[in-house]
Design a protein around this motif. Sequence first.
Motif, short mmCIF file in Angstrom:
data_model
loop_
_atom_site.label_atom_id
_atom_site.label_comp_id
_atom_site.label_asym_id
_atom_site.label_seq_id
_atom_site.Cartn_x
_atom_site.Cartn_y
_atom_site.Cartn_z
N THR A 47 0.84 -1.20 0.00
CA THR A 47 0.00 0.00 0.00
C THR A 47 0.87 1.25 0.00
O THR A 47 0.58 2.22 -0.70
CB THR A 47 -0.93 0.01 1.23
OG1 THR A 47 -1.94 -0.98 1.02
CG2 THR A 47 -1.61 1.36 1.40
N MET A 48 1.93 1.22 0.80
CA MET A 48 2.80 2.41 0.86
C MET A 48 3.38 2.71 -0.52
O MET A 48 3.42 3.86 -0.95
CB MET A 48 3.90 2.20 1.91
CG MET A 48 4.72 3.43 2.21
SD MET A 48 3.77 4.91 2.64
CE MET A 48 3.18 4.48 4.25
N GLY A 49 3.82 1.67 -1.22
CA GLY A 49 4.36 1.87 -2.57
C GLY A 49 3.32 2.51 -3.49
O GLY A 49 3.58 3.51 -4.17
N PHE A 84 8.94 -7.65 2.14
CA PHE A 84 8.39 -6.84 1.04
C PHE A 84 9.50 -5.94 0.45
O PHE A 84 9.57 -4.75 0.78
CB PHE A 84 7.24 -5.96 1.53
CG PHE A 84 6.04 -6.73 2.01
CD1 PHE A 84 5.09 -7.20 1.09
CD2 PHE A 84 5.85 -7.00 3.36
CE1 PHE A 84 3.98 -7.92 1.53
CE2 PHE A 84 4.74 -7.72 3.80
CZ PHE A 84 3.81 -8.19 2.88
N PRO A 85 10.36 -6.49 -0.40
CA PRO A 85 11.42 -5.65 -0.99
C PRO A 85 10.77 -4.48 -1.76
O PRO A 85 9.79 -4.69 -2.48
CB PRO A 85 12.12 -6.61 -1.97
CG PRO A 85 11.65 -7.97 -1.63
CD PRO A 85 10.35 -7.85 -0.92
N HIS A 86 11.28 -3.29 -1.56
CA HIS A 86 10.67 -2.12 -2.20
C HIS A 86 11.72 -1.09 -2.57
O HIS A 86 12.85 -1.13 -2.05
CB HIS A 86 9.62 -1.49 -1.27
CG HIS A 86 10.14 -1.16 0.10
ND1 HIS A 86 10.01 -2.03 1.17
CD2 HIS A 86 10.82 -0.09 0.56
CE1 HIS A 86 10.58 -1.48 2.24
NE2 HIS A 86 11.08 -0.31 1.89
N ASP A 87 11.33 -0.17 -3.43
CA ASP A 87 12.32 0.79 -3.94
C ASP A 87 12.05 2.21 -3.46
O ASP A 87 12.69 3.14 -3.92
CB ASP A 87 12.40 0.74 -5.47
CG ASP A 87 11.11 1.15 -6.14
OD1 ASP A 87 10.10 1.39 -5.43
OD2 ASP A 87 11.10 1.27 -7.39
N TYR A 88 11.08 2.42 -2.53
CA TYR A 88 10.89 3.79 -2.04
C TYR A 88 11.91 4.10 -0.95
O TYR A 88 12.35 3.21 -0.21
CB TYR A 88 9.45 4.04 -1.57
CG TYR A 88 8.87 3.14 -0.51
CD1 TYR A 88 9.17 3.29 0.84
CD2 TYR A 88 8.00 2.11 -0.87
CE1 TYR A 88 8.61 2.47 1.81
CE2 TYR A 88 7.43 1.28 0.09
CZ TYR A 88 7.75 1.47 1.42
OH TYR A 88 7.20 0.65 2.37
N ILE A 89 12.29 5.37 -0.88
CA ILE A 89 13.29 5.76 0.11
C ILE A 89 12.90 7.08 0.79
O ILE A 89 12.20 7.91 0.20
CB ILE A 89 14.72 5.92 -0.49
CG1 ILE A 89 14.70 6.90 -1.67
CG2 ILE A 89 15.31 4.59 -0.92
CD1 ILE A 89 16.08 7.42 -2.01
N GLU A 144 11.75 4.20 -9.47
CA GLU A 144 11.50 4.25 -10.92
C GLU A 144 11.33 2.85 -11.52
O GLU A 144 11.27 2.70 -12.74
CB GLU A 144 12.68 4.97 -11.62
CG GLU A 144 12.82 6.44 -11.24
CD GLU A 144 11.66 7.31 -11.77
OE1 GLU A 144 11.13 7.02 -12.86
OE2 GLU A 144 11.28 8.27 -11.07
N THR A 145 11.25 1.82 -10.64
CA THR A 145 11.04 0.46 -11.14
C THR A 145 9.68 0.39 -11.83
O THR A 145 8.71 0.92 -11.29
CB THR A 145 11.01 -0.53 -9.95
OG1 THR A 145 12.07 -0.21 -9.07
CG2 THR A 145 11.12 -1.97 -10.40
N VAL A 184 6.95 -2.61 -5.37
CA VAL A 184 7.00 -3.44 -4.15
C VAL A 184 6.71 -4.89 -4.53
O VAL A 184 5.76 -5.16 -5.28
CB VAL A 184 5.99 -2.95 -3.09
CG1 VAL A 184 6.19 -3.71 -1.77
CG2 VAL A 184 6.12 -1.45 -2.85
N ASP A 185 7.51 -5.79 -3.99
CA ASP A 185 7.33 -7.22 -4.29
C ASP A 185 7.14 -7.97 -2.97
O ASP A 185 7.22 -7.37 -1.90
CB ASP A 185 8.56 -7.74 -5.05
CG ASP A 185 8.22 -8.91 -5.96
OD1 ASP A 185 7.19 -9.58 -5.71
OD2 ASP A 185 8.98 -9.17 -6.90
#
Length: 402
Positions: free
Chosen positions: A321-323, A351-356, A366-367, A372-373
Motif C-alpha cells: 500500500t505504501m508503494g 516486502f522488498p521495495h524501492d521507495y526511500i 523508478e522500477t 514493491v514485491d
Amino acid sequence: MKIDAAKVIVTSPGRNFVTLKIMTDQGVYGIGDATLNGRELSVVSYLEDHVLPCLIGKDPRRIEDIWQYLYRGAYWRRGPVTMRAIAAVDMALWDIKAKMADMPLYQLLGGRSRDGVMVYGHANGADIEETVEAVGQYIDMGYKAIRAQTGVPGIKDAYGVGRGKLFYEPADAALPSLTGWDTRKALNHVPKLFDKLRATYGFDHHLLHDGHHRYTPMEAANLGKMLEPYQLFWLEDCTPAENQEAFRLVRQHTTTPLAVGEIFNTIWDCKDLIQNQLIDYIRCTIVGAGGITHMRRIADLAALYQIRTGSHGATDLSPVTMGCALHFDTWVPNFGIQEYMRHTEETDAVFPHDYIFRDGLLHCGETPGHGVDIDEQLAARYPYKPAYLPVARLEDGTMWNW
Ligand SMILES: O=C(O)C(=O)C[C@H](O)[C@H](O)CO
Ligand SMILES: [Mg+2]
C-alpha cells in the motif's frame, strides 16, 4: 492477455499482512495489499472463496471493468472487507499494467507533480516530556511534519502512549487489550503538550494530533479552539464521522484544520463532508478505499473544494500500500501529506521495495510497476498470529470509541 492464477499470501513478519498476487499468461504478475487490521482472515476468505474464482480468465488490462464487476456485481456494496478485497485486485492490476508499459506507476497516472512526498511520523510518549523528546528525534531525522500524542495522567494506557520506541503498534495482543479514556483529563492535558512543543521547537515544523474518534462534537470544538494558538497542520478524527453533521458544529467553532477518513471505504463516505467543506484533509487510502481506481475519484472530488489528501499510512498498511500510495501522492495534484509509520526490518525484508526516505520526503522509485514485491519464501517463515486492536472503556466501565 489473461489472468491465469491468483493467490493470497498471509504472513506475519512482526505483524499480520494479507497480500494478493495475480499471475498472467504472459509471465507478468502484480501484487496487492488486502490487510484489515484485527480482522485479516475475513478478507482472505472473501478473496479466496468469492473473488479469485471470478478473476481467472479475465483480461488484467481491463482494470476499470474488473473494478465495476467486483463492486456492482457483488450486489452487497461498500464496507471494509469488500473494499479491501477490491483494492487488492486493483493494486495488482495497476502493477501489471505499469510493468507491461515498462513505466513506474506514477507515470501512468499522469506523471510527476512534485519532487517528493511530505510525510509525518508518530511521536508518542508516556508523558509530555517523553513526547517532546520523541518529536525532537523526528526533527533530527529530518521530518518536516510530526504527529504528537501523549499519555494523560490518570488514564490507563491511552492510545498513543509510547513504549520506548519511535513507532507504535496498536494491534498488540491475541485478544483485545483494555485501554482507558477520560475526556475531561485529556482536554486539560493535550493543549499543554502543544504549548510545550511550540515553546521548545518553535513554529518551523508541522504538528498534527489524532483525536481518535473520542470526543463529542462540542468537546472536539473546544479542543480545536484551545489548539488554535499552536497552528496545527490538522486535528484528526476529532469526533466519530458516522453522523457527518457533527463536523458542522466543530467547524463553526474552530479554525484548526480538520482531517478524517482513515476508516472510510468509498467516495460515498466522503461526499457530504467534502461538498459541505466540513474538512480540510481526506484521509482515505489505497487499501481502505477500493484501490487506486477509486482513490482517484475521491481525490478529484476533494480537489473541487480545495480539500487535500492526507492518506492513512500506519504500520497495518503494508509496504505494498505504501508503494502504491507514494506513486499516487507523487501524481495527485491536491496532495497534502502522507502518514508514514515505519515498518520493522522483518517486514521490509519480506516486502522488498524501492521507495526511500530523504530529507523529510518519501520518494517512490523508478522500477516499472508500483515498486514493491513479496519474498514468498521469507513470508512463509512468519505464520499468521491473531492480533487485535485494543478496546477502550471509561472509568465506570462504559465502552468507548477507540
Ligand atoms: O494512523 C492513525 O492515524 C491511526 O489512527 C492508526 C490506527 O489506529 C491503525 O491504523 C488502526 O489499524
Ligand atoms: Mg488516526
